[in-house]
Design an enzyme around this catalytic site. Structure first.
Site, PDB file in Angstrom:
ATOM      1  N   LEU A  80       0.855  -1.194   0.000  1.00  0.00           N
ATOM      2  CA  LEU A  80       0.000   0.000   0.000  1.00  0.00           C
ATOM      3  C   LEU A  80       0.889   1.241   0.000  1.00  0.00           C
ATOM      4  CD1 LEU A  80      -2.589  -0.915   2.804  1.00  0.00           C
ATOM      5  CD2 LEU A  80      -2.993  -0.976   0.337  1.00  0.00           C
ATOM      6  N   HIS A  81       0.566   2.201  -0.863  1.00  0.00           N
ATOM      7  CA  HIS A  81       1.315   3.455  -0.827  1.00  0.00           C
ATOM      8  C   HIS A  81       0.539   4.660  -1.334  1.00  0.00           C
ATOM      9  CE1 HIS A  81       1.898   2.480  -5.090  1.00  0.00           C
ATOM     10  NE2 HIS A  81       2.219   3.740  -5.270  1.00  0.00           N
ATOM     11  N   ARG A  82      -0.618   4.451  -1.966  1.00  0.00           N
ATOM     12  CA  ARG A  82      -1.320   5.579  -2.570  1.00  0.00           C
ATOM     13  C   ARG A  82      -2.034   6.426  -1.517  1.00  0.00           C
ATOM     14  NH1 ARG A  82      -0.830   5.522  -7.918  1.00  0.00           N
ATOM     15  NH2 ARG A  82      -0.289   3.540  -8.885  1.00  0.00           N
ATOM     16  N   ASP A 111      -2.226  -1.576  -4.133  1.00  0.00           N
ATOM     17  CA  ASP A 111      -2.740  -0.424  -4.870  1.00  0.00           C
ATOM     18  C   ASP A 111      -1.739   0.003  -5.947  1.00  0.00           C
ATOM     19  OD1 ASP A 111      -0.792   0.785  -3.309  1.00  0.00           O
ATOM     20  OD2 ASP A 111      -2.197   1.947  -2.094  1.00  0.00           O
ATOM     21  N   ARG A 156       6.559   5.835   2.548  1.00  0.00           N
ATOM     22  CA  ARG A 156       5.421   6.743   2.726  1.00  0.00           C
ATOM     23  C   ARG A 156       4.418   6.170   3.720  1.00  0.00           C
ATOM     24  NH1 ARG A 156       2.764  10.569  -0.486  1.00  0.00           N
ATOM     25  NH2 ARG A 156       0.551  10.744  -0.008  1.00  0.00           N
TER      26      ARG A 156
END
Length: 363
Positions: free
Chosen positions: A209-211, A283, A244
Protein backbone atom coordinates in the site's frame (compact mmCIF):
# COMPACT_ATOMS: atom_id res chain seq x y z
CA UNK A 1 22.02 6.54 -33.30
CA UNK A 2 22.32 7.60 -29.67
CA UNK A 3 19.34 6.93 -27.40
CA UNK A 4 18.97 8.57 -24.00
CA UNK A 5 17.22 6.12 -21.65
CA UNK A 6 15.50 8.04 -18.86
CA UNK A 7 14.77 6.51 -15.46
CA UNK A 8 13.96 8.16 -12.18
CA UNK A 9 12.12 5.71 -9.94
CA UNK A 10 12.33 2.00 -9.19
CA UNK A 11 9.56 0.88 -11.63
CA UNK A 12 11.37 2.69 -14.45
CA UNK A 13 14.40 0.44 -14.11
CA UNK A 14 12.29 -2.70 -14.53
CA UNK A 15 11.06 -1.23 -17.83
CA UNK A 16 14.45 0.09 -18.96
CA UNK A 17 16.49 -3.04 -18.18
CA UNK A 18 15.36 -5.13 -21.19
CA UNK A 19 15.70 -2.10 -23.47
CA UNK A 20 19.35 -1.81 -22.45
CA UNK A 21 19.79 -5.50 -23.29
CA UNK A 22 18.12 -5.00 -26.68
CA UNK A 23 20.30 -2.00 -27.56
CA UNK A 24 23.46 -3.91 -26.62
CA UNK A 25 22.34 -6.92 -28.68
CA UNK A 26 21.60 -4.72 -31.71
CA UNK A 27 24.95 -2.95 -31.37
CA UNK A 28 26.77 -6.29 -31.12
CA UNK A 29 24.92 -7.32 -34.28
CA UNK A 30 26.51 -4.40 -36.13
CA UNK A 31 23.62 -1.92 -35.89
CA UNK A 32 24.40 1.79 -35.52
CA UNK A 33 22.93 2.30 -32.06
CA UNK A 34 24.15 3.12 -28.57
CA UNK A 35 22.57 4.35 -25.35
CA UNK A 36 23.19 6.73 -22.48
CA UNK A 37 21.48 5.79 -19.20
CA UNK A 38 20.21 8.89 -17.41
CA UNK A 39 19.19 8.51 -13.76
CA UNK A 40 17.29 11.66 -12.83
CA UNK A 41 17.71 10.99 -9.11
CA UNK A 42 13.96 11.41 -8.55
CA UNK A 43 13.95 8.51 -6.09
CA UNK A 44 17.11 7.10 -4.57
CA UNK A 45 17.73 4.74 -1.69
CA UNK A 46 21.31 3.46 -1.67
CA UNK A 47 20.57 0.06 -0.14
CA UNK A 48 17.61 -0.66 -2.41
CA UNK A 49 19.04 0.85 -5.56
CA UNK A 50 22.42 -0.86 -5.40
CA UNK A 51 20.90 -4.33 -5.01
CA UNK A 52 18.29 -3.52 -7.65
CA UNK A 53 20.90 -2.60 -10.26
CA UNK A 54 22.90 -5.71 -9.40
CA UNK A 55 19.91 -8.08 -9.48
CA UNK A 56 18.63 -6.86 -12.85
CA UNK A 57 22.08 -6.54 -14.41
CA UNK A 58 21.64 -2.82 -15.06
CA UNK A 59 24.87 -0.89 -15.65
CA UNK A 60 25.60 2.11 -13.47
CA UNK A 61 24.04 5.24 -14.99
CA UNK A 62 26.16 7.31 -17.33
CA UNK A 63 24.67 10.42 -15.72
CA UNK A 64 22.85 11.05 -12.44
CA UNK A 65 21.03 14.39 -12.47
CA UNK A 66 20.60 14.25 -8.68
CA UNK A 67 17.19 15.90 -8.73
CA UNK A 68 16.15 14.61 -5.30
CA UNK A 69 12.79 15.14 -3.63
CA UNK A 70 10.60 18.17 -2.99
CA UNK A 71 7.17 19.14 -4.24
CA UNK A 72 5.88 18.11 -7.66
CA UNK A 73 6.93 21.48 -9.10
CA UNK A 74 10.34 21.51 -7.40
CA UNK A 75 11.13 18.01 -8.58
CA UNK A 76 9.95 18.67 -12.14
CA UNK A 77 12.02 21.85 -12.30
CA UNK A 78 15.17 20.19 -10.96
CA UNK A 79 14.93 17.36 -13.50
CA UNK A 80 14.31 19.75 -16.40
CA UNK A 81 17.21 22.03 -15.42
CA UNK A 82 19.56 19.06 -15.02
CA UNK A 83 18.59 17.38 -18.29
CA UNK A 84 18.64 20.64 -20.25
CA UNK A 85 22.18 21.33 -19.04
CA UNK A 86 23.25 17.84 -20.13
CA UNK A 87 21.73 18.28 -23.60
CA UNK A 88 23.32 21.70 -24.07
CA UNK A 89 26.78 20.73 -22.83
CA UNK A 90 27.20 17.25 -24.36
CA UNK A 91 26.23 15.32 -27.44
CA UNK A 92 22.52 15.48 -28.15
CA UNK A 93 20.86 12.09 -28.54
CA UNK A 94 18.82 11.18 -31.59
CA UNK A 95 16.02 9.89 -29.34
CA UNK A 96 14.99 10.57 -25.78
CA UNK A 97 13.25 7.37 -24.64
CA UNK A 98 11.05 7.72 -21.55
CA UNK A 99 9.11 4.96 -19.81
CA UNK A 100 6.03 4.85 -17.61
CA UNK A 101 4.45 7.84 -15.93
CA UNK A 102 6.67 9.28 -13.20
CA UNK A 103 7.70 12.94 -12.98
CA UNK A 104 10.99 12.17 -14.74
CA UNK A 105 9.08 10.84 -17.75
CA UNK A 106 7.19 14.09 -18.28
CA UNK A 107 10.04 16.43 -17.35
CA UNK A 108 12.59 14.89 -19.71
CA UNK A 109 10.06 14.62 -22.56
CA UNK A 110 9.35 18.36 -22.32
CA UNK A 111 13.04 19.26 -22.12
CA UNK A 112 13.97 17.05 -25.07
CA UNK A 113 11.25 18.42 -27.35
CA UNK A 114 12.16 22.03 -26.57
CA UNK A 115 15.71 21.25 -27.72
CA UNK A 116 14.43 19.45 -30.85
CA UNK A 117 15.16 15.90 -29.70
CA UNK A 118 12.52 13.34 -30.68
CA UNK A 119 10.71 11.53 -27.87
CA UNK A 120 9.71 7.87 -27.69
CA UNK A 121 7.29 6.90 -24.90
CA UNK A 122 7.26 3.29 -23.71
CA UNK A 123 3.94 2.40 -22.05
CA UNK A 124 2.17 5.18 -23.93
CA UNK A 125 -1.60 5.56 -24.03
CA UNK A 126 -2.55 4.08 -20.67
CA UNK A 127 -5.19 6.09 -18.82
CA UNK A 128 -6.98 5.88 -15.48
CA UNK A 129 -9.20 8.90 -16.11
CA UNK A 130 -8.34 10.12 -12.61
CA UNK A 131 -6.79 13.59 -12.78
CA UNK A 132 -6.17 13.62 -9.02
CA UNK A 133 -3.28 11.20 -9.64
CA UNK A 134 0.01 12.94 -10.56
CA UNK A 135 0.80 9.97 -12.80
CA UNK A 136 -2.26 10.66 -14.97
CA UNK A 137 -1.14 14.24 -15.59
CA UNK A 138 2.34 12.95 -16.44
CA UNK A 139 0.85 10.51 -18.98
CA UNK A 140 -1.32 13.13 -20.64
CA UNK A 141 1.45 15.71 -20.95
CA UNK A 142 4.04 13.20 -22.16
CA UNK A 143 1.74 11.72 -24.80
CA UNK A 144 0.82 15.19 -26.06
CA UNK A 145 4.45 15.79 -27.15
CA UNK A 146 5.63 12.27 -28.06
CA UNK A 147 6.83 11.25 -31.53
CA UNK A 148 6.80 7.45 -31.19
CA UNK A 149 4.21 5.69 -29.02
CA UNK A 150 5.02 2.16 -27.80
CA UNK A 151 1.96 0.53 -26.26
CA UNK A 152 1.14 -2.44 -24.05
CA UNK A 153 -2.45 -3.10 -25.17
CA UNK A 154 -5.16 -2.38 -27.72
CA UNK A 155 -6.92 -0.30 -25.06
CA UNK A 156 -3.91 2.02 -25.02
CA UNK A 157 -3.95 2.16 -28.84
CA UNK A 158 -7.60 3.22 -28.76
CA UNK A 159 -6.91 5.90 -26.15
CA UNK A 160 -4.22 7.38 -28.39
CA UNK A 161 -6.37 7.26 -31.51
CA UNK A 162 -9.19 8.98 -29.64
CA UNK A 163 -6.79 11.80 -28.77
CA UNK A 164 -5.94 12.31 -32.46
CA UNK A 165 -2.73 10.29 -32.80
CA UNK A 166 -2.31 8.64 -36.19
CA UNK A 167 -1.69 4.90 -36.52
CA UNK A 168 1.67 5.56 -38.20
CA UNK A 169 3.05 6.71 -34.84
CA UNK A 170 1.47 4.00 -32.65
CA UNK A 171 3.35 0.73 -32.19
CA UNK A 172 1.72 -2.09 -30.23
CA UNK A 173 4.79 -3.91 -28.90
CA UNK A 174 3.85 -5.46 -25.53
CA UNK A 175 5.15 -4.86 -22.03
CA UNK A 176 8.82 -4.41 -21.11
CA UNK A 177 8.06 -5.04 -17.41
CA UNK A 178 7.05 -8.54 -18.47
CA UNK A 179 10.31 -8.90 -20.44
CA UNK A 180 12.08 -8.36 -17.12
CA UNK A 181 9.79 -10.73 -15.25
CA UNK A 182 10.22 -13.56 -17.77
CA UNK A 183 14.00 -13.14 -17.91
CA UNK A 184 14.50 -13.16 -14.15
CA UNK A 185 11.74 -15.53 -13.04
CA UNK A 186 14.09 -18.55 -12.88
CA UNK A 187 16.35 -16.48 -10.59
CA UNK A 188 13.80 -15.45 -7.96
CA UNK A 189 15.42 -15.56 -4.52
CA UNK A 190 13.94 -16.73 -1.24
CA UNK A 191 13.82 -13.79 1.20
CA UNK A 192 14.76 -14.18 4.85
CA UNK A 193 11.13 -13.87 5.91
CA UNK A 194 10.32 -17.19 4.17
CA UNK A 195 12.27 -19.32 6.65
CA UNK A 196 11.79 -16.94 9.57
CA UNK A 197 8.00 -17.42 9.39
CA UNK A 198 8.09 -20.99 7.99
CA UNK A 199 6.02 -19.88 5.01
CA UNK A 200 4.58 -22.40 2.56
CA UNK A 201 3.32 -22.15 -1.01
CA UNK A 202 -0.21 -20.61 -1.10
CA UNK A 203 -0.07 -20.35 2.69
CA UNK A 204 0.13 -16.55 3.03
CA UNK A 205 -0.87 -13.28 1.35
CA UNK A 206 1.27 -10.36 0.21
CA UNK A 207 0.19 -6.74 0.61
CA UNK A 208 1.56 -3.41 -0.65
CA UNK A 209 0.00 0.00 0.00
CA UNK A 210 1.32 3.45 -0.83
CA UNK A 211 -1.32 5.58 -2.57
CA UNK A 212 -2.65 8.65 -0.73
CA UNK A 213 -6.28 7.47 -0.94
CA UNK A 214 -5.33 4.47 1.19
CA UNK A 215 -2.54 5.63 3.48
CA UNK A 216 -2.96 9.34 4.17
CA UNK A 217 -5.94 9.09 6.55
CA UNK A 218 -5.12 7.41 9.86
CA UNK A 219 -8.54 5.97 10.66
CA UNK A 220 -9.14 4.71 7.13
CA UNK A 221 -5.74 3.01 6.94
CA UNK A 222 -6.33 1.29 10.26
CA UNK A 223 -9.83 0.18 9.23
CA UNK A 224 -8.49 -1.10 5.89
CA UNK A 225 -5.71 -3.18 7.45
CA UNK A 226 -8.01 -4.48 10.20
CA UNK A 227 -10.48 -5.68 7.55
CA UNK A 228 -7.78 -7.38 5.50
CA UNK A 229 -6.32 -9.19 8.52
CA UNK A 230 -9.78 -10.22 9.75
CA UNK A 231 -10.67 -11.87 6.44
CA UNK A 232 -7.51 -13.78 5.53
CA UNK A 233 -8.66 -17.07 7.10
CA UNK A 234 -5.84 -17.18 9.62
CA UNK A 235 -3.05 -16.91 7.04
CA UNK A 236 0.00 -14.68 7.54
CA UNK A 237 -0.05 -11.34 5.73
CA UNK A 238 3.39 -10.22 4.51
CA UNK A 239 3.59 -6.44 4.17
CA UNK A 240 6.79 -4.89 2.70
CA UNK A 241 6.23 -1.34 3.85
CA UNK A 242 6.72 1.62 1.53
CA UNK A 243 8.49 4.55 3.28
CA UNK A 244 5.42 6.74 2.73
CA UNK A 245 3.21 4.20 4.47
CA UNK A 246 5.70 3.46 7.25
CA UNK A 247 5.51 6.98 8.63
CA UNK A 248 1.74 6.74 8.98
CA UNK A 249 1.82 3.23 10.48
CA UNK A 250 4.29 4.39 13.11
CA UNK A 251 1.90 7.15 14.14
CA UNK A 252 -1.16 4.94 14.53
CA UNK A 253 0.64 1.94 16.02
CA UNK A 254 -1.00 -0.88 14.04
CA UNK A 255 -0.18 -4.36 15.33
CA UNK A 256 -1.63 -7.79 14.51
CA UNK A 257 -0.15 -11.19 15.27
CA UNK A 258 -0.50 -12.31 11.64
CA UNK A 259 0.54 -8.99 10.08
CA UNK A 260 4.26 -9.04 9.32
CA UNK A 261 5.56 -5.60 8.37
CA UNK A 262 8.98 -5.91 6.77
CA UNK A 263 11.45 -3.65 4.96
CA UNK A 264 11.05 -3.25 1.17
CA UNK A 265 12.48 -6.22 -0.72
CA UNK A 266 14.68 -6.52 -3.77
CA UNK A 267 13.06 -7.41 -7.09
CA UNK A 268 14.00 -11.10 -6.98
CA UNK A 269 12.93 -11.57 -3.34
CA UNK A 270 9.63 -9.71 -3.69
CA UNK A 271 8.54 -11.65 -6.75
CA UNK A 272 9.56 -14.94 -5.08
CA UNK A 273 6.92 -14.13 -2.45
CA UNK A 274 4.32 -12.99 -4.97
CA UNK A 275 4.67 -16.07 -7.17
CA UNK A 276 4.03 -18.44 -4.25
CA UNK A 277 1.36 -16.44 -2.43
CA UNK A 278 -2.32 -17.25 -2.08
CA UNK A 279 -3.10 -13.74 -3.33
CA UNK A 280 -1.81 -10.18 -3.45
CA UNK A 281 -3.58 -7.11 -2.06
CA UNK A 282 -2.17 -3.92 -3.56
CA UNK A 283 -2.74 -0.42 -4.87
CA UNK A 284 0.17 -0.66 -7.33
CA UNK A 285 -0.42 -0.78 -11.07
CA UNK A 286 2.75 -2.65 -12.02
CA UNK A 287 2.15 -5.48 -9.56
CA UNK A 288 -1.21 -6.21 -11.21
CA UNK A 289 0.66 -6.88 -14.46
CA UNK A 290 3.13 -9.23 -12.78
CA UNK A 291 0.42 -11.17 -10.91
CA UNK A 292 -1.49 -11.55 -14.18
CA UNK A 293 1.49 -13.21 -15.87
CA UNK A 294 2.23 -15.38 -12.82
CA UNK A 295 -1.42 -16.42 -12.45
CA UNK A 296 -1.72 -15.11 -8.87
CA UNK A 297 -5.07 -13.67 -7.68
CA UNK A 298 -4.79 -9.92 -7.18
CA UNK A 299 -7.06 -7.45 -5.35
CA UNK A 300 -6.51 -3.80 -6.24
CA UNK A 301 -7.55 -1.22 -3.66
CA UNK A 302 -8.24 1.61 -6.08
CA UNK A 303 -11.32 3.15 -7.67
CA UNK A 304 -9.79 3.04 -11.16
CA UNK A 305 -6.95 1.45 -13.08
CA UNK A 306 -4.86 2.40 -16.09
CA UNK A 307 -4.31 -1.30 -16.79
CA UNK A 308 -7.81 -2.66 -17.56
CA UNK A 309 -6.39 -5.70 -19.38
CA UNK A 310 -5.29 -7.08 -16.00
CA UNK A 311 -9.01 -7.21 -15.11
CA UNK A 312 -10.61 -8.20 -18.42
CA UNK A 313 -7.95 -10.82 -19.20
CA UNK A 314 -5.84 -11.24 -16.08
CA UNK A 315 -6.21 -12.28 -12.45
CA UNK A 316 -6.85 -8.78 -11.06
CA UNK A 317 -10.07 -7.40 -9.56
CA UNK A 318 -10.68 -3.73 -8.80
CA UNK A 319 -12.17 -3.50 -5.29
CA UNK A 320 -12.18 0.26 -4.77
CA UNK A 321 -10.99 2.00 -1.61
CA UNK A 322 -13.91 1.13 0.68
CA UNK A 323 -12.69 -1.39 3.30
CA UNK A 324 -16.11 -3.08 3.22
CA UNK A 325 -15.22 -4.51 -0.21
CA UNK A 326 -12.53 -6.70 1.37
CA UNK A 327 -14.72 -9.39 2.98
CA UNK A 328 -16.69 -10.39 -0.17
CA UNK A 329 -13.47 -10.56 -2.23
CA UNK A 330 -11.74 -12.73 0.36
CA UNK A 331 -14.78 -15.00 0.54
CA UNK A 332 -14.56 -15.46 -3.22
CA UNK A 333 -10.83 -16.18 -2.99
CA UNK A 334 -11.04 -18.74 -0.19
CA UNK A 335 -14.16 -20.26 -1.73
CA UNK A 336 -12.08 -21.28 -4.74
CA UNK A 337 -14.03 -19.20 -7.26
CA UNK A 338 -11.37 -16.63 -8.22
CA UNK A 339 -10.95 -16.33 -11.99
CA UNK A 340 -7.97 -18.04 -13.62
CA UNK A 341 -7.06 -15.29 -16.07
CA UNK A 342 -4.88 -15.33 -19.18
CA UNK A 343 -1.79 -13.45 -20.42
CA UNK A 344 -2.43 -10.40 -22.65
CA UNK A 345 -1.24 -10.39 -26.25
CA UNK A 346 2.49 -9.73 -26.83
CA UNK A 347 3.36 -9.99 -23.13
CA UNK A 348 5.88 -12.57 -24.26
CA UNK A 349 9.33 -11.35 -23.23
CA UNK A 350 10.28 -9.85 -26.61
CA UNK A 351 8.89 -6.33 -26.30
CA UNK A 352 12.22 -4.50 -25.97
CA UNK A 353 13.59 -6.16 -29.10
CA UNK A 354 10.54 -4.99 -31.04
CA UNK A 355 11.01 -1.41 -29.74
CA UNK A 356 14.64 -1.22 -30.83
CA UNK A 357 13.88 -2.73 -34.25
CA UNK A 358 11.23 -0.04 -34.82
CA UNK A 359 13.50 2.79 -33.67
CA UNK A 360 16.23 1.63 -36.03
CA UNK A 361 13.72 1.74 -38.89
CA UNK A 362 12.08 5.06 -38.01
CA UNK A 363 14.65 7.32 -36.42
Amino acid sequence: MLVDLIAGARPNFMKISPIIDAVIAAKNDGKDIDFRLIHTGQHYDKNMSDSFFEQLGIPQPDVNLGAGGGTQAEQTAAIMVGYEKLLLESRKPDICLVVGDVTSTMACAITAQKLHVKVAHVEAGIRSGDWTMPEEINRLVTDSITNYFFTTSEVANTNLRNSGIGDERIFFVGNTMIDTLIKHRPRFQKPDVWDALSLEDRGYLVMTLHRPANVDQEEKLKYLIDEIVANTEGLPLIFPVHPRTKAMLNRIGISHERLHMIEPLGYLEFNFLVERSKAVVTDSGGITEETTVMGVPCMTLRDNTERPETITLGTNELLGTDPQAIAPAMKKLFGGSWKRGSIPELWDGHTAKRIIEILLQKA
